[in-house]
Scaffold this motif. Structure first.
Motif, short mmCIF file in Angstrom:
data_model
loop_
_atom_site.label_atom_id
_atom_site.label_comp_id
_atom_site.label_asym_id
_atom_site.label_seq_id
_atom_site.Cartn_x
_atom_site.Cartn_y
_atom_site.Cartn_z
N THR A 176 0.84 -1.19 0.00
CA THR A 176 0.00 0.00 0.00
C THR A 176 0.88 1.24 0.00
N ASN A 177 0.35 2.33 -0.57
CA ASN A 177 1.13 3.56 -0.64
C ASN A 177 0.83 4.47 0.54
N VAL A 178 1.50 5.60 0.60
CA VAL A 178 1.37 6.49 1.75
C VAL A 178 -0.03 7.09 1.86
N LEU A 179 -0.70 7.27 0.73
CA LEU A 179 -2.06 7.81 0.77
C LEU A 179 -3.02 6.78 1.34
N GLN A 180 -2.86 5.55 0.93
CA GLN A 180 -3.73 4.49 1.44
C GLN A 180 -3.50 4.25 2.94
N ARG A 181 -2.31 4.54 3.40
CA ARG A 181 -2.01 4.37 4.83
C ARG A 181 -2.23 5.65 5.63
N TYR B 294 8.34 1.50 1.77
CA TYR B 294 7.84 2.00 0.49
C TYR B 294 6.87 0.99 -0.12
N CYS B 295 6.16 1.43 -1.13
CA CYS B 295 5.13 0.59 -1.76
C CYS B 295 5.76 -0.26 -2.87
N THR B 296 5.77 -1.55 -2.68
CA THR B 296 6.41 -2.45 -3.65
C THR B 296 5.62 -2.59 -4.94
N THR B 297 4.33 -2.29 -4.91
CA THR B 297 3.50 -2.39 -6.11
C THR B 297 3.42 -1.07 -6.86
N CYS B 298 4.14 -0.06 -6.38
CA CYS B 298 4.05 1.28 -6.98
C CYS B 298 5.36 1.72 -7.61
N LEU B 299 6.30 0.81 -7.80
CA LEU B 299 7.63 1.19 -8.24
C LEU B 299 7.63 1.79 -9.65
N GLU B 300 6.63 1.46 -10.44
CA GLU B 300 6.57 1.99 -11.80
C GLU B 300 5.44 3.00 -11.96
N THR B 301 4.82 3.38 -10.85
CA THR B 301 3.71 4.32 -10.89
C THR B 301 4.19 5.72 -10.53
N ARG B 302 3.77 6.71 -11.32
CA ARG B 302 4.14 8.09 -11.05
C ARG B 302 2.91 8.91 -10.72
N GLU B 303 2.89 9.49 -9.53
CA GLU B 303 1.81 10.39 -9.13
C GLU B 303 2.11 11.82 -9.56
N ALA C 126 18.17 4.75 -6.15
CA ALA C 126 18.00 5.13 -7.56
C ALA C 126 17.64 3.92 -8.41
N LYS C 127 18.22 2.76 -8.09
CA LYS C 127 17.90 1.56 -8.87
C LYS C 127 16.49 1.06 -8.58
N ILE C 128 16.05 1.18 -7.32
CA ILE C 128 14.71 0.71 -6.96
C ILE C 128 13.63 1.55 -7.65
N PHE C 129 13.82 2.87 -7.65
CA PHE C 129 12.78 3.77 -8.14
C PHE C 129 13.13 4.42 -9.48
N THR C 130 13.94 3.75 -10.28
CA THR C 130 14.44 4.35 -11.52
C THR C 130 13.32 4.89 -12.41
N LYS C 131 12.22 4.17 -12.50
CA LYS C 131 11.16 4.56 -13.44
C LYS C 131 10.37 5.77 -12.96
N LYS C 132 10.63 6.23 -11.77
CA LYS C 132 9.95 7.42 -11.27
C LYS C 132 10.71 8.71 -11.61
N PHE C 133 11.93 8.57 -12.14
CA PHE C 133 12.78 9.74 -12.33
C PHE C 133 13.02 10.03 -13.81
N ASP C 134 13.09 11.32 -14.12
CA ASP C 134 13.47 11.75 -15.47
C ASP C 134 14.98 12.00 -15.56
N TYR C 135 15.53 12.60 -14.50
CA TYR C 135 16.96 12.92 -14.47
C TYR C 135 17.57 12.38 -13.18
N ILE C 136 18.74 11.78 -13.32
CA ILE C 136 19.52 11.36 -12.15
C ILE C 136 20.88 12.03 -12.26
#
Length: 298
Positions: free
Chosen positions: A64-69, A88-97, A117-127
């Motif tokens: 569950t994510n922080v909003l759900q909790r 952190y939410c393991t089912t939200c790693l590829e989801t961008r709010e 950075a490796k865990i949440f790579t898909k949430k970032f545009d620039y590293i």
């Protein structure tokens, strides 16, 4: 008679010395009394602060994510932070709010950041790894330092997980002497050689890096702003001429949160030449204790 007089004077002298420094003097007893009076008795000494012990363990990652909790609140307590900071939410790693561009900095002195950075790579545009600095090493000569920190394997893993992520190392103008700054600001050849150094390094590492984050406004505080903008624009122009697989390299400027260093006029001079601005909001409370990135400021 003279002998008696000498004996009397010597006796008086000995008595006066004894009364001043002798072990039974009044001054010694006064000092002792004052010392005792200034020392609190055991009954009135303040008790030591109670020890703080943690009676809970941080929660592991969940589904569950922080909003759900219900963790996004105006008034949050320390216990909630300590319990949930690793969850952190393991089912939200590829989801961008958040749909706007995102940039994160990775520092070599905090190795955990590489894993994040490796865990949440898909949430970032620039590293932006904080690896590089640029130095002037003599007449019209510049070098990029910090290359020993470059982690090619880590960059490859990031781009494998998210082919769209852009690696833009921060490059800082650090430990420049007054003579070096003067030479750069006074000579057009120096400016062009500096810009050329940026471009050459990027060409040599074109498969690794997609541009730069420049940090120089704080380091060159007090310098001529038009000249500083000229230097930044020259670098951006050279970098934008470089392409890899049809994609131009990018330049982002790190901006301190102080109007005297960067204001609306500075933005107007630069925005057409740059790809973005990164407001270094964590610098905001340096002058006095306070919030990071307060809403009223931005």
């Amino acid at each position: 008679m003279a002998h008696y007089l000498c004996f009397f004077l010597l006796f008086c002298l000995i008595i006066s010395i004894e009364s001043t420094i002798g072990p039974g003097s009044r001054k010694a007893s006064v000092r002792a009394t004052e010392k005792v009076a200034a020392t609190p008795s055991p009954s009135i000494r303040s008790a030591p602060p109670p020890s703080v012990s943690s009676s809970f363990e941080p929660l592991p990652p969940g589904k569950t994510n922080v909003l759900q909790r219900n963790l996004v609140q105006e008034n949050i307590d320390s216990k909630s932070i300590l319990e949930n900071y690793q969850s952190y939410c393991t089912t939200c790693l590829e989801t961008r709010e958040f749909t706007n561009p995102t940039l994160i900095y990775i520092t070599p002195w905090n190795s955990h950041g590489y894993d994040i950075a490796k865990i949440f790579t898909k949430k970032f545009d620039y590293i932006s790894p904080v690896w590089l600095s640029i130095k002037r090493n003599g007449f019209e000569k510049y070098t990029v330092e910090g290359t020993h920190d470059i982690d090619k394997k880590w960059i490859g893993e990031l781009k494998e997980k998210n082919p769209k992520v852009q690696i833009v190392p921060r490059i800082i103008f650090e430990k420049w002497s007054a003579d070096d700054i003067h030479a750069l600001f006074q000579s057009e050849n120096e400016k062009q050689e500096l810009a050329s150094t940026f471009a050459t390094f990027l060409k040599e590492n074109t498969d690794l890096f997609d541009g730069y984050v420049l940090e120089l406004l704080v380091q060159f505080r007090g310098a001529s702003k038009p000249t500083l903008s000229h230097i930044i624009n020259d670098i951006a122009e050279r970098v934008h001429q470089i392409e890899n697989n049809g994609k131009k390299k990018q330049i982002i400027l790190a901006v301190p949160p102080y109007d005297e260093l960067f204001n609306t006029n500075d933005f107007e001079m630069l925005y057409e030449h740059l790809d973005g601005f990164s407001v270094m909001s964590y610098d905001f409370p340096n002058r006095e204790p306070g919030p990071v990135a307060p809403l009223g400021k931005y």
